[in-house]
Motif scaffolding. Structure first.
Motif, short mmCIF file in Angstrom:
data_model
loop_
_atom_site.label_atom_id
_atom_site.label_comp_id
_atom_site.label_asym_id
_atom_site.label_seq_id
_atom_site.Cartn_x
_atom_site.Cartn_y
_atom_site.Cartn_z
N ARG A 91 48.76 -25.05 -58.76
CA ARG A 91 50.16 -25.48 -59.34
C ARG A 91 50.32 -26.93 -59.64
NH1 ARG A 91 54.75 -21.42 -56.81
NH2 ARG A 91 54.31 -19.62 -57.99
N ALA A 92 49.86 -27.74 -58.67
CA ALA A 92 50.19 -29.08 -58.67
C ALA A 92 49.28 -29.48 -60.04
CB ALA A 92 49.96 -29.71 -57.25
N ARG B 298 48.68 -19.33 -50.24
CA ARG B 298 49.73 -20.26 -50.58
C ARG B 298 49.05 -21.98 -50.62
NH1 ARG B 298 53.36 -18.62 -46.96
NH2 ARG B 298 52.71 -20.14 -45.50
N LEU C 21 47.46 -21.43 -54.16
CA LEU C 21 48.37 -21.70 -55.13
C LEU C 21 49.09 -22.88 -55.42
CD1 LEU C 21 50.14 -19.89 -57.14
CD2 LEU C 21 51.71 -19.13 -55.35
N HIS C 22 49.38 -23.66 -54.20
CA HIS C 22 49.93 -24.78 -54.37
C HIS C 22 49.08 -25.79 -55.09
CE1 HIS C 22 52.74 -28.12 -53.38
NE2 HIS C 22 51.56 -28.95 -52.84
N LEU D 179 49.98 -30.78 -67.60
CA LEU D 179 51.21 -30.92 -68.35
C LEU D 179 51.59 -32.27 -68.40
CD1 LEU D 179 52.96 -27.34 -68.01
CD2 LEU D 179 51.41 -28.05 -70.02
N VAL E 21 47.99 -28.01 -62.49
CA VAL E 21 48.72 -27.39 -63.88
C VAL E 21 49.94 -28.41 -64.33
CG1 VAL E 21 49.76 -25.57 -65.15
CG2 VAL E 21 47.52 -25.29 -63.59
N ARG E 22 50.65 -28.53 -63.31
CA ARG E 22 51.92 -29.29 -63.52
C ARG E 22 51.43 -30.84 -63.93
NH1 ARG E 22 55.10 -33.55 -62.86
NH2 ARG E 22 53.21 -34.41 -61.83
N LEU F 200 43.79 -24.10 -66.49
CA LEU F 200 43.17 -23.00 -65.97
C LEU F 200 41.89 -23.10 -65.63
CD1 LEU F 200 45.58 -20.05 -66.93
CD2 LEU F 200 45.28 -21.33 -64.82
N GLY G 80 43.59 -32.75 -48.80
CA GLY G 80 44.18 -33.96 -49.33
C GLY G 80 45.53 -33.83 -50.16
N PRO G 81 46.14 -34.83 -50.64
CA PRO G 81 47.12 -34.75 -51.31
C PRO G 81 47.18 -34.19 -52.81
CG PRO G 81 46.73 -36.99 -51.30
CD PRO G 81 45.77 -36.12 -50.48
N THR G 82 47.88 -33.54 -53.35
CA THR G 82 47.97 -32.90 -54.44
C THR G 82 48.46 -33.73 -55.77
OG1 THR G 82 50.08 -31.76 -54.21
CG2 THR G 82 48.27 -30.51 -53.83
N VAL G 83 49.26 -34.80 -55.16
CA VAL G 83 49.90 -35.82 -56.19
C VAL G 83 49.40 -37.24 -55.81
CG1 VAL G 83 51.90 -37.16 -57.21
CG2 VAL G 83 51.93 -34.68 -56.40
#
Ligand SMILES: [Zn+2]
Lengths: 209, 78
Positions: A192-193, A185, A188-189, A199, A195-196, A149, A103-106
């Motif tokens: 990261r998405a 990957r 990780l992707h 924030l 965590v971003r 995290l 599924g999408p990360t955004v």
């Protein structure tokens, strides 16, 4: 931070029983080891025990270290093996083989729908983040990062901890966790998405205070 | 005309940063970046998240554990 001596010097000193050198690596690496252990076991106390057990195994195994990997990688491997055993005992199995994260990360609602003149483009750009000099407290951001995290699924947390917090390369992480480059990957992707996104949430809240 | 949209762009950010895309796919992302301030900002924010993670200070071992380990190390050579 003072550079550690190269591995051959380090290992020779440790084998000679130089306790200053041992204290140096102990203090330098234990933080990373703790974070890594925390990805496998359920409590801080448990993680500290795993790290302790790891260092004991390192002390006992020093003479068997063959230098085929770096000393640090060797220590990290001992930790992951110790932590995995402990995690199993705690019934926290971390399945590393399958990618079920999909599924999408955004959030799709951030983008214009089909039928719009610009389908798939942002409705609104991601909000600007303050520059660090704009008074956002460094330790506040760090607390947000730690929380983020902690909320990640285990496999994602492992990968992002090793890659971004500890600075390991992708090949090392694949070898350490026994996963493929593509799997690594994806994990990780997604991490990261996430965590971003956390924030962004935090900075937006702060801006609206 | 560039056919990559923002929704696709954000899903390829990590592959892009890892240089894991084939040259053609990478070019599409680069071209999109040149046109789209939103995705440029998104990419910067991912980069900044990574940098901030790298700067996280490490926790320390409990004092007693540290002392016990130093003791165990000294005992090794005795
Ligand atoms: Zn875009």
């Amino acid at each position: 931070m003072e550079e550690l001596p190269p591995d051959d010097v380090l290992v020779a000193r440790l084998r000679d029983g130089d306790d200053k050198t041992f204290a140096l690596v102990l203090d330098r690496w234990s933080g990373g080891l703790l974070r890594l252990a925390r990805s496998f076991v359920s409590t801080e106390a448990s993680a500290a025990e795993v790290v302790q057990e790891t260092w004991v195994a390192v002390i006992e195994g020093l003479d068997r270290f063959e230098g085929r990997s770096s000393l640090k990688t060797w220590v990290y491997r001992i930790l992951t093996n110790t932590a995995k055993r402990r995690g199993l005992r705690e019934h926290r199995v971390v399945p590393m083989s399958s990618v079920d994260d999909s599924g999408p990360t955004v959030d799709p609602s951030r983008f214009r729908p089909a039928g719009d003149p610009f389908p798939g483009h942002w409705w609104d750009f991601p909000p600007l983040w303050p520059t660090p000099e704009q008074g956002m407290l460094r330790h506040e951001v760090q607390a947000q990062l730690r929380t983020a995290l902690g909320e990640l699924p285990e496999r994602q947390r492992l990968v992002i901890t090793l890659r971004d917090v500890e600075g390991y390369g992708s090949e090392e992480v694949c070898a350490l966790l026994d996963i493929t480059a593509a799997n690594q990957r994806v994990l990780l992707h997604r991490a990261r998405a996430f965590v971003r996104g956390k924030l962004e949430e935090y900075y937006t809240q702060e801006a609206n205070r | 005309m560039n056919d990559l949209d923002c929704r696709e762009f954000v899903e390829q950010v990590t592959a892009f940063l890892e240089h894991a895309l084939d040259p053609e796919a990478e070019q599409r992302l680069v071209d999109h970046l040149a046109l789209c301030d939103g995705c440029e900002r998104y990419l910067d924010q991912v980069r900044r998240s990574v940098t901030d993670l790298r700067d996280l200070p490490a926790d320390a071992l409990p004092d007693e554990t540290r002392a016990a380990l130093l003791e165990a190390f000294r005992a090794r050579t005795e």
